[in-house]
Design an enzyme around this catalytic site. Structure first.
Site, PDB file in Angstrom:
ATOM      1  N   GLY A 458       0.826  -1.211   0.000  1.00  0.00           N
ATOM      2  CA  GLY A 458       0.000   0.000   0.000  1.00  0.00           C
ATOM      3  C   GLY A 458       0.849   1.245   0.000  1.00  0.00           C
ATOM      4  O   GLY A 458       2.074   1.185  -0.143  1.00  0.00           O
ATOM      5  N   ASP A 459       0.154   2.372   0.186  1.00  0.00           N
ATOM      6  CA  ASP A 459       0.789   3.685   0.143  1.00  0.00           C
ATOM      7  C   ASP A 459       0.536   4.353   1.495  1.00  0.00           C
ATOM      8  O   ASP A 459      -0.607   4.634   1.859  1.00  0.00           O
ATOM      9  CB  ASP A 459       0.123   4.483  -1.003  1.00  0.00           C
ATOM     10  N   PHE A 460       1.604   4.603   2.242  1.00  0.00           N
ATOM     11  CA  PHE A 460       1.409   5.119   3.609  1.00  0.00           C
ATOM     12  C   PHE A 460       0.866   6.534   3.652  1.00  0.00           C
ATOM     13  O   PHE A 460       0.481   7.009   4.704  1.00  0.00           O
ATOM     14  CB  PHE A 460       2.672   4.970   4.464  1.00  0.00           C
ATOM     15  N   ARG A 475      13.637   5.379   9.274  1.00  0.00           N
ATOM     16  CA  ARG A 475      14.172   6.199   8.175  1.00  0.00           C
ATOM     17  C   ARG A 475      13.126   6.453   7.088  1.00  0.00           C
ATOM     18  O   ARG A 475      13.405   6.345   5.907  1.00  0.00           O
ATOM     19  CB  ARG A 475      15.421   5.530   7.610  1.00  0.00           C
ATOM     20  N   HIS A 478      12.423  11.124   7.286  1.00  0.00           N
ATOM     21  CA  HIS A 478      13.452  12.011   6.703  1.00  0.00           C
ATOM     22  C   HIS A 478      13.360  12.065   5.167  1.00  0.00           C
ATOM     23  O   HIS A 478      14.000  12.889   4.544  1.00  0.00           O
ATOM     24  CB  HIS A 478      14.857  11.619   7.173  1.00  0.00           C
TER      25      HIS A 478
HETATM   26  C1  LIG Z   1      14.720   4.893   3.285  1.00  0.00           C
HETATM   27  S1  LIG Z   1      13.827   3.444   3.014  1.00  0.00           S
HETATM   28  C2  LIG Z   1      13.720   2.772   4.640  1.00  0.00           C
HETATM   29  C3  LIG Z   1      13.519   1.304   4.689  1.00  0.00           C
HETATM   30  C4  LIG Z   1      13.528   0.664   6.069  1.00  0.00           C
HETATM   31  N1  LIG Z   1      12.460   1.167   6.909  1.00  0.00           N
HETATM   32  C5  LIG Z   1      14.899   0.822   6.723  1.00  0.00           C
HETATM   33  O1  LIG Z   1      15.049   1.611   7.664  1.00  0.00           O
HETATM   34  O2  LIG Z   1      15.823   0.133   6.273  1.00  0.00           O
HETATM   35  C6  LIG Z   1      12.233   4.093   2.682  1.00  0.00           C
HETATM   36  C7  LIG Z   1      11.207   3.074   2.302  1.00  0.00           C
HETATM   37  O3  LIG Z   1       9.974   3.726   2.078  1.00  0.00           O
HETATM   38  C8  LIG Z   1       9.259   2.987   1.098  1.00  0.00           C
HETATM   39  N2  LIG Z   1       8.218   3.862   0.527  1.00  0.00           N
HETATM   40  C9  LIG Z   1       8.412   4.963  -0.212  1.00  0.00           C
HETATM   41  N3  LIG Z   1       7.232   5.529  -0.522  1.00  0.00           N
HETATM   42  C10 LIG Z   1       6.274   4.763   0.037  1.00  0.00           C
HETATM   43  C11 LIG Z   1       4.852   4.845   0.083  1.00  0.00           C
HETATM   44  N4  LIG Z   1       4.202   5.854  -0.514  1.00  0.00           N
HETATM   45  N5  LIG Z   1       4.163   3.900   0.773  1.00  0.00           N
HETATM   46  C12 LIG Z   1       4.829   2.883   1.368  1.00  0.00           C
HETATM   47  N6  LIG Z   1       6.185   2.775   1.369  1.00  0.00           N
HETATM   48  C13 LIG Z   1       6.886   3.692   0.705  1.00  0.00           C
HETATM   49  C14 LIG Z   1      10.340   2.597   0.119  1.00  0.00           C
HETATM   50  O4  LIG Z   1       9.970   1.490  -0.652  1.00  0.00           O
HETATM   51  C15 LIG Z   1      11.526   2.313   1.044  1.00  0.00           C
HETATM   52  O5  LIG Z   1      11.662   0.963   1.336  1.00  0.00           O
END
Ligand SMILES: C[S@@+](CC[C@H](N)C(=O)[O-])C[C@H]1O[C@@H](n2cnc3c(N)ncnc32)[C@H](O)[C@@H]1O
Length: 568
Positions: A458-460, A475, A478
């Protein structure tokens, strides 16, 4: 008459300062990144020896006579070379025209201990002024320092003190030497950046001893001094060149990872001897001469050490190997790959406030990765490489009373896997973009944890799975501007009941800009992602706007922190 009114006031201020100074207060002002415990650790090894200031008398001899006639115990003068040369390069005046003397004023501190005020006296040439030197130095007090004497020194204690002052205190190495006459090794440190005191308004001056620190160590500590001088790279042109060529270091590290150099070299402790360069080049299918030059460079930046005619990896170098525990190879390929390319558009990002990545690649990085499976997998692995080092998170999180933890955008499942392995009663929900989710499922299945984990795509920014007791955002915030962060946090709050817990992993900026990995990553976020790093207070504000209280902040490896929040 030796002293003008400004010099007299400065000397009186210095005497009063050194009579009353306590080491904890000095470190608080100067090495602002040190925690209370770290200041206590420095204080356990050091005592205040003297405070130094630069004055501008018409005559050094007359100044000494005047100080003696006012009842002070004064020794000197001796010629100063270090301060003379620094003034010469700061103001572009030939050193031969700067007559700087050292004069010592002995004082007894309030606790009965003997201390000194060290006066650097730049004698004004007869009938001439010193241009703007005196006015600027009175204001900025660049040469004012406080000296700490290291008691019972040894190499380990000196290394520890330097590490604390530089890596935690935010000071930078600023020259040093061995003083033969006093049989003493001196290491200088400087607080970077502009004057922090009220002096920045041009009216009043930087407080005494708030700019530079001297460590005085009885004996000749040649190794510590050499390391310190390499760190210091005192000449500004050399320092600037080193900064300008930082991109070459990035690429050398990436080349070592990409070509597999690190996979074939033994570590410093390995029993096996390294292959000759020729043999190594044959196995890697690279040019032997070019390989030897790359290895020589890697040794110069601390990733390898010479071993006979070849090289071994240092402990840091082994982190570039494939499959090594805590391997950072995937990070090297990302930082030397697409993120390296988009850093070329940093000026664009600063000009416009928009990410450089989209300027170079046409779309934002999450969309770009989504259409390129190999790159997306590399990105997830690079995230997991640093997430592996967040091992303390499950212990700090305290999952005792929790049933379900939702890892919001948990990447390939590294951190959630750690939480499930740590707390066998816990169920997990890994929420991610659909294309990432499959890799998370594989990883969690490989770890034997799939029966306790649900995988939801999904999309957060729209919603997150409901009914978790704990929501983990590692993470994520940020990557986004404030408004999006509040939306994501509100979506988490909507799925939780009162008292539900929020765990946020981020790097925190200090309120005063003290150098840290967060400062570096903030630029990365600006240029490559379009997000930003924040201070603890800024995160507290975002959490509050979404209905959370911030309870606690715990430090994590790699300059990160765990922020523990609770739904109101
Ligand atoms: C910087 S990474 C962090 C991953 C993990 N939480 C970590 O600390 O290793 C950001 C994550 O946000 C996810 N992401 C980006 N946009 C998103 C969205 N709209 N909905 C859900 N996840 C999303 C990406 O796929 C990615 O895995």
């Amino acid at each position: 008459m030796g002293l003008g009114a400004t010099d007299r006031a400065l000397i009186e201020e210095s005497i009063e300062f050194i009579e009353n100074a306590d080491i904890d207060g000095v470190l608080k002002g100067l090495a602002q990144g040190l925690s209370k415990q770290q200041r206590a650790a420095v204080a356990a090894h050091c005592a205040i020896a003297h405070a130094a200031v630069l004055v501008f008398p018409r005559s050094v001899d007359a100044m000494i006579a005047e100080l003696r006639s006012s009842g002070l115990s004064v020794a000197g003068p001796l010629p100063s070379i270090v301060v003379r040369d620094r003034l010469s390069s700061r103001y572009g005046v030939p050193a031969g025209q700067l007559n700087v003397a050292i004069v010592h004023v002995h004082v007894t501190a309030n606790d009965g201990v003997s201390r000194m005020v060290e006066l650097f006296a730049l004698q004004k040439p007869t009938g001439k002024e010193l241009g703007g030197i005196a006015a600027r130095e009175y204001r900025e007090r660049n040469e004012s320092h406080i000296a700490l004497e290291v008691g019972a020194p040894d190499d380990v204690a000196i290394k520890g003190l330097r590490g604390l002052l530089v890596e935690h205190g935010g000071l930078v190495a600023d020259g040093g030497g061995y003083n033969k006459a006093e049989e003493c090794t001196v290491l200088y440190f400087r607080r970077p950046g502009p004057s922090s005191g009220p002096g920045s308004n041009g009216q009043s001056a930087e407080p005494i001893g708030n700019r530079r620190l001297e460590l005085r160590i009885r004996g000749h500590y040649a190794t510590a001094l050499a390391e310190h001088l390499v760190d210091a790279r005192t000449d500004p042109a050399t320092r600037l060149l080193t900064l300008m060529t930082g991109a070459w270091t990035t690429q050398a590290v990436t080349a070592a990872a990409e070509l597999g150099v690190a996979d074939l070299l033994p570590g410093a402790e390995d029993e096996r001897a390294p292959d000759s360069i020729g043999l190594l080049a044959g196995r890697l299918e690279v040019d032997p001469d070019a390989l030897s030059r790359l290895l020589r460079y890697l040794a110069s930046v601390g990733l390898a050490v010479r071993s006979g005619e070849s090289y071994r990896l240092t402990e840091m170098g082994t982190l570039l190997r494939r499959g090594e525990r805590h391997s950072m190879r995937a990070l090297a390929l990302m930082y030397g790959g697409v993120f390296y390319e988009s850093f070329g558009a940093l000026a664009h990002a600063v000009r416009t406030g928009r990410e450089g990545f989209a300027e170079i690649f046409g779309v934002g990085h999450f969309d770009y990765f989504a259409g390129r499976p190999a790159l997306a997998e590399l990105f997830d692995s690079s995230m997991a490489a640093s997430a592996q080092m967040f091992e303390p998170v499950p212990g700090l999180a305290d999952f005792d009373g929790a049933r379900v933890v939702v890892d919001v955008a948990g990447g390939n499942g590294e951190l959630l896997g750690q939480a499930l392995a740590h707390a066998p009663h816990l169920r997990g929900v890994l929420f991610e973009q659909a294309h990432v989710l499959e890799r998370a499922r594989e990883r969690i299945t490989r770890a034997g944890l799939a029966d306790r984990c649900d995988f939801v795509s999904g999309d957060f920014t729209r919603s997150v799975p409901a009914s978790g007791d704990v929501y983990l955002l590692s993470r994520i915030l940020h990557d986004w501007g404030d408004q999006k962060c509040v939306e994501i946090l509100r979506n988490c709050a909507a799925g939780m009941s009162e008292g539900g817990r929020l765990l946020v992993v981020e790097r925190l900026l200090s309120a005063d800009g003290t150098p840290s990995l967060a400062v570096t990553w903030d630029l990365h976020m600006l240029c490559n992602v379009g997000g930003r790093e924040r201070t603890a207070a800024e995160y507290e504000g975002l959490l509050a706007a979404a209905g959370f209280d911030l309870d606690e902040v715990c430090p994590l490896p790699l300059g990160a922190s765990l922020l523990k929040g609770r739904r109101r």
